[in-house]
Design a protein around this motif. Structure first.
Motif, PDB file in Angstrom:
ATOM      1  N   ILE A 596      39.612  32.042  38.488  1.00  0.00           N
ATOM      2  CA  ILE A 596      40.040  33.185  37.552  1.00  0.00           C
ATOM      3  C   ILE A 596      40.778  32.525  36.487  1.00  0.00           C
ATOM      4  CG2 ILE A 596      42.451  33.117  38.837  1.00  0.00           C
ATOM      5  CD1 ILE A 596      40.423  36.354  38.052  1.00  0.00           C
ATOM      6  N   LYS A 597      41.614  31.439  36.492  1.00  0.00           N
ATOM      7  CA  LYS A 597      42.258  30.580  35.124  1.00  0.00           C
ATOM      8  C   LYS A 597      41.062  30.428  34.053  1.00  0.00           C
ATOM      9  CE  LYS A 597      44.389  27.749  37.634  1.00  0.00           C
ATOM     10  NZ  LYS A 597      45.506  26.532  37.917  1.00  0.00           N
ATOM     11  N   LYS A 599      38.000  32.110  34.022  1.00  0.00           N
ATOM     12  CA  LYS A 599      37.696  33.469  33.376  1.00  0.00           C
ATOM     13  C   LYS A 599      38.718  33.840  32.497  1.00  0.00           C
ATOM     14  CE  LYS A 599      35.385  37.413  35.205  1.00  0.00           C
ATOM     15  NZ  LYS A 599      35.035  38.406  36.302  1.00  0.00           N
ATOM     16  N   ALA A 600      40.033  33.913  32.578  1.00  0.00           N
ATOM     17  CA  ALA A 600      40.953  34.275  31.856  1.00  0.00           C
ATOM     18  C   ALA A 600      40.986  33.552  30.212  1.00  0.00           C
ATOM     19  CB  ALA A 600      42.389  34.239  32.581  1.00  0.00           C
ATOM     20  N   TYR A 605      41.594  37.890  29.395  1.00  0.00           N
ATOM     21  CA  TYR A 605      42.372  38.957  30.064  1.00  0.00           C
ATOM     22  C   TYR A 605      41.561  38.823  31.499  1.00  0.00           C
ATOM     23  CZ  TYR A 605      37.483  41.351  29.679  1.00  0.00           C
ATOM     24  OH  TYR A 605      36.352  41.674  29.550  1.00  0.00           O
ATOM     25  N   VAL A 606      42.371  39.354  32.313  1.00  0.00           N
ATOM     26  CA  VAL A 606      41.918  39.428  33.974  1.00  0.00           C
ATOM     27  C   VAL A 606      41.597  40.886  34.300  1.00  0.00           C
ATOM     28  CG1 VAL A 606      42.743  37.328  34.850  1.00  0.00           C
ATOM     29  CG2 VAL A 606      44.141  39.033  34.897  1.00  0.00           C
ATOM     30  N   GLU A 607      41.009  41.243  35.457  1.00  0.00           N
ATOM     31  CA  GLU A 607      40.815  42.553  35.806  1.00  0.00           C
ATOM     32  C   GLU A 607      41.079  42.775  37.160  1.00  0.00           C
ATOM     33  OE1 GLU A 607      37.210  44.402  33.573  1.00  0.00           O
ATOM     34  OE2 GLU A 607      36.565  42.723  34.408  1.00  0.00           O
ATOM     35  N   ARG A 613      42.675  46.153  32.918  1.00  0.00           N
ATOM     36  CA  ARG A 613      42.787  44.757  32.265  1.00  0.00           C
ATOM     37  C   ARG A 613      44.246  44.378  32.158  1.00  0.00           C
ATOM     38  NH1 ARG A 613      37.688  44.822  27.897  1.00  0.00           N
ATOM     39  NH2 ARG A 613      35.940  45.038  29.482  1.00  0.00           N
ATOM     40  N   ALA A 634      47.668  35.324  35.523  1.00  0.00           N
ATOM     41  CA  ALA A 634      46.200  35.312  35.717  1.00  0.00           C
ATOM     42  C   ALA A 634      45.923  35.297  37.142  1.00  0.00           C
ATOM     43  CB  ALA A 634      45.394  34.411  35.051  1.00  0.00           C
ATOM     44  N   PRO A 638      45.429  40.405  39.389  1.00  0.00           N
ATOM     45  CA  PRO A 638      44.315  41.010  39.839  1.00  0.00           C
ATOM     46  C   PRO A 638      44.821  41.621  41.323  1.00  0.00           C
ATOM     47  CG  PRO A 638      43.476  38.957  39.062  1.00  0.00           C
ATOM     48  CD  PRO A 638      45.117  38.984  38.899  1.00  0.00           C
TER      49      PRO A 638
END
Length: 695
Positions: A596-597, A599-600, A605-607, A613, A634, A638
């Motif tokens: 997730i880090k 991807k952010a 952004y995160v979802e 978002r 992050a 979510p």
């Protein structure tokens, strides 16, 4: 003063005659104080602001300096390879303001022309009929209400504005007032000099009741789509006049919030950001401070232009924002399926209100006052003298000088800190005293305001009063909650999600061990303790469960080993051992956090599971502390955001099921908890329905 010492004796304050010699004897100190209080603006510097940049750390020098000046915490961190002070960068660190501006900046804003010549003040039946026909033909209208107060439950309707896609807009004044002077007879000189200023209704406006009767069919027509800016307020205003607005399709505040929750979403900011237009500010027409006029007392021509512009700008914002929203299907679905339906639900909850036992709160307040007096007497006895408990300086003298207690913590200026956690309990007194004062005289209940477009993660917030911050873990908080009562023949029913964020983490991480514990209905903290300490569930001690709980919840918020060691009062090495054991047992959790880090950092952004978002402008910051803070967000966003989405979906479903049913009312939302007022003999029936809908 010193140039006029001979005049001091003539002043009117007590002791003025003998004051000049005192001033003279302390002149040296006064001059020094004056010098110290003066900001020196002419210091010669050999560097400029732009040259004040950070440079690569000299680890050996830091170790030497931290050791010399006994910065033990920083010394420990730099010895372990991290840098608590700065990062290896020559870039200037941006301020929070600059980061916010960067997030909110919209490239190539096309200035939208606002043509106020298309605005009309509707004061005749003929004009009203013409506008009703226009709205019926357009099938899309921006609507806004003007009232004389911010508190929607006590506010009185002053006027209504409509805006069309063509740029036409109108304002319908209904209860505007004008200033009049009331005097006695013309020959009465006293009456002339003491004329009473009052207000009476402006004659050149439509009758409120008759006008609303004509507008009701179009406002309640599902086929005529309505747009608003914070339209929840307008729904409640109309509902207070017996109109249940239908066809509520768009809210520009929520269109902006759904696209980017970290910006500002009020009309003035949105108009400037997306339309390049500066709106008429309320203070420009009403004034400021205690002399500010309420809207009903503003001159009709001025009020009309302001109100019509609100509706026009709302329409133009929708024309700009909604096409952008349509470009991202997940956000469009979030807006259509959750945020817009929730507007009506929150309006219902706010109108339902909460019944408060003011006598119980009064008794609690008196008990607290009595207890405070007793505590103060005990403190004075223990200190051996009376002193002002509210004085930090006197408290420091008693604790650390007279009683010789050890200084546990210091303030930034080096003084002994008196910031004791137990004082937080006294803060609850404010809630106890405030709630009874907020009971609405018309309904006899307290009506909070819920805000959809405030928090970055999608959670609702509450104000006036804030009903989401009454604690449950301490005795005072529990007693305040007991003052929330049901009307006669009804009971309070509360339903909350159990460890929702941990369950979401188990789902997002697809971790078999954690999913298995939840599926089997185990105590997740005890189960985690058994896993990381290698013992059976029965053998887990209370301390082990407490440690496991700290890790479970700590990881949700991206806690580091340093944070965990502080939380549990253990060494960093021990904390690292616990975390290693945790990740060995729940490997997918670690993988999720790593992914997730990354991807952010990649997308900015995160979802949440439903596509909400949260933009993280500092996820690539060269400043390590800022970047790590963004990484912690992050990890958490979510989970917290998904939990917020889940309960919103539940609220929408429950509201559809119970609206209009006098046996049950939804009266509060407190993050993961919903609170209802339910007919006593139907509690079991509705509890099952609520549980099923929330699940």
């Amino acid at each position: 003063i010193y140039e006029n010492l001979d005049k001091v004796a003539e002043l009117s304050f007590r002791g003025a005659k003998t004051f000049a010699p005192k001033l003279l004897s302390e002149k040296e100190m006064a001059d020094l104080s004056y010098l110290l209080a003066t900001i020196k603006t002419d210091v010669e510097l050999d560097v400029t602001h732009d040259q004040l940049t950070t440079s690569p750390q000299d680890r050996d020098k830091l170790v030497e300096l931290f050791g010399k000046y006994e910065f033990k915490k920083w010394l420990n961190e730099v010895m372990n390879g991290t840098n608590p002070v700065t990062t290896s960068t020559k870039e200037r660190i941006p301020t929070n303001y600059e980061v916010t501006q960067a997030v909110e900046k919209t490239e190539n804003i096309a200035k939208v022309e606002i043509d106020r010549s298309k605005y009309e003040t509707v004061t005749t039946e003929v004009q009203l009929a013409k506008w009703i026909k226009k709205i019926q033909a357009e099938k899309l209208v921006a609507v806004d209400t003007e009232t004389n107060a911010l508190d929607v439950m006590s506010a009185e309707l002053v006027g209504i504005s409509f805006g069309l896609a063509s740029g036409e807009a109108c304002y319908i004044p209904l209860t505007h007032k004008e200033e009049v002077s009331e005097q006695a007879g013309q020959g009465d000189l006293f009456a002339k000099n003491t004329a009473m200023v009052g207000y009476e209704l402006v004659k050149n406006q439509l009758d409120l009741t008759a006008c609303l009767a004509q507008l009701k069919p179009i406002l309640e027509d599902e086929q005529i789509k309505k747009i608003g800016q914070n339209i929840k307020y307008d729904l409640t205003v109309f509902a207070n006049h017996g109109i249940e607005v239908q066809g509520v399709a768009f809210d520009t505040m929520l269109e902006s919030y759904t696209q980017n929750s970290t910006g500002r979403h009020n009309m003035d900011d949105l108009a400037e950001r997306y339309l390049g237009h500066k709106t008429i500010a309320f203070e420009e027409i009403a004034g400021k401070g205690k002399n500010q006029l309420t809207f009903d007392k503003i001159a009709l021509d001025v009020a009309s232009e302001y109100a019509a512009e609100d509706a026009d700008v709302t329409m133009k914002l929708h024309q700009t924002l909604f096409p952008e929203l349509e470009k991202t299907p997940t956000l469009l679905k979030l807006f259509n399926d959750i945020e817009m339906p929730l507007v009506r639900v929150l309006s219902h909850i706010e109108r339902n209100g909460v019944l408060i036992d003011s006598q119980k709160l009064l008794a609690q307040s008196q008990e607290i006052e009595q207890r405070l007096a007793e505590v103060e007497a005990e403190v004075h006895q223990a200190a051996g003298q009376e002193f002002n408990l509210a004085s930090t300086k006197q408290l420091q003298e008693i604790l650390f000088e007279k009683l010789g207690l050890p200084v546990k913590k210091k303030t930034p200026k080096g003084a002994p800190s008196t910031n004791e956690e137990v004082l937080e309990e006294l803060a609850q007194e404010g809630h106890i005293d405030k709630l009874p004062q907020m009971i609405n005289p018309k309904t006899g209940r307290v009506h909070t305001s819920y805000h959809q477009a405030v928090t970055a993660t999608g959670r609702l917030s509450s104000s006036d009063p804030n009903l989401q911050n009454i604690p449950i873990r301490n005795e005072e908080g529990r007693r305040i909650r007991q003052a929330f009562i049901a009307r006669e023949g009804y009971k309070i029913v509360a339903a909350d999600y159990s460890q929702i964020e941990l369950r979401i983490m188990a789902h997002l991480a697809h971790d078999e061990g954690m999913l298995k514990a939840f599926t089997e209905g185990k105590d997740i903290h005890r189960s985690t303790a058994a896993e990381i300490f290698g013992v059976s569930l029965e053998e887990v001690t209370n301390e082990q469960r407490r440690n496991a709980k700290a890790i479970n919840f700590g990881l949700i918020y991206g806690m580091s080993e340093f944070g965990l060691s502080n939380q549990l009062g253990i060494s960093r090495q021990e904390a690292r051992t616990y975390m290693d054991a945790y990740f060995n047992r729940y490997p997918n959790v670690l993988q999720f956090m790593t992914d997730i880090k990354a991807k952010a950092a990649e997308q900015g952004y995160v979802e949440t599971l439903l596509g909400r978002r949260l933009y993280l402008p500092e996820i690539k910051s060269s400043n390590g502390m800022r970047r790590k803070a963004a990484e912690r967000v992050a990890i958490n966003a979510p989970m917290q955001g998904t939990a917020a989405d889940i309960i919103k979906v539940a609220m929408i479903g429950i509201d559809k099921m119970i609206f209009g049913d006098e046996n049950i009312k939804m009266i509060m939302q407190v993050h993961d908890e919903l609170v209802f007022e339910v007919k006593a003999e139907r509690v079991d029936h509705y509890s099952q329905l609520i549980k099923a809908e929330m699940e």
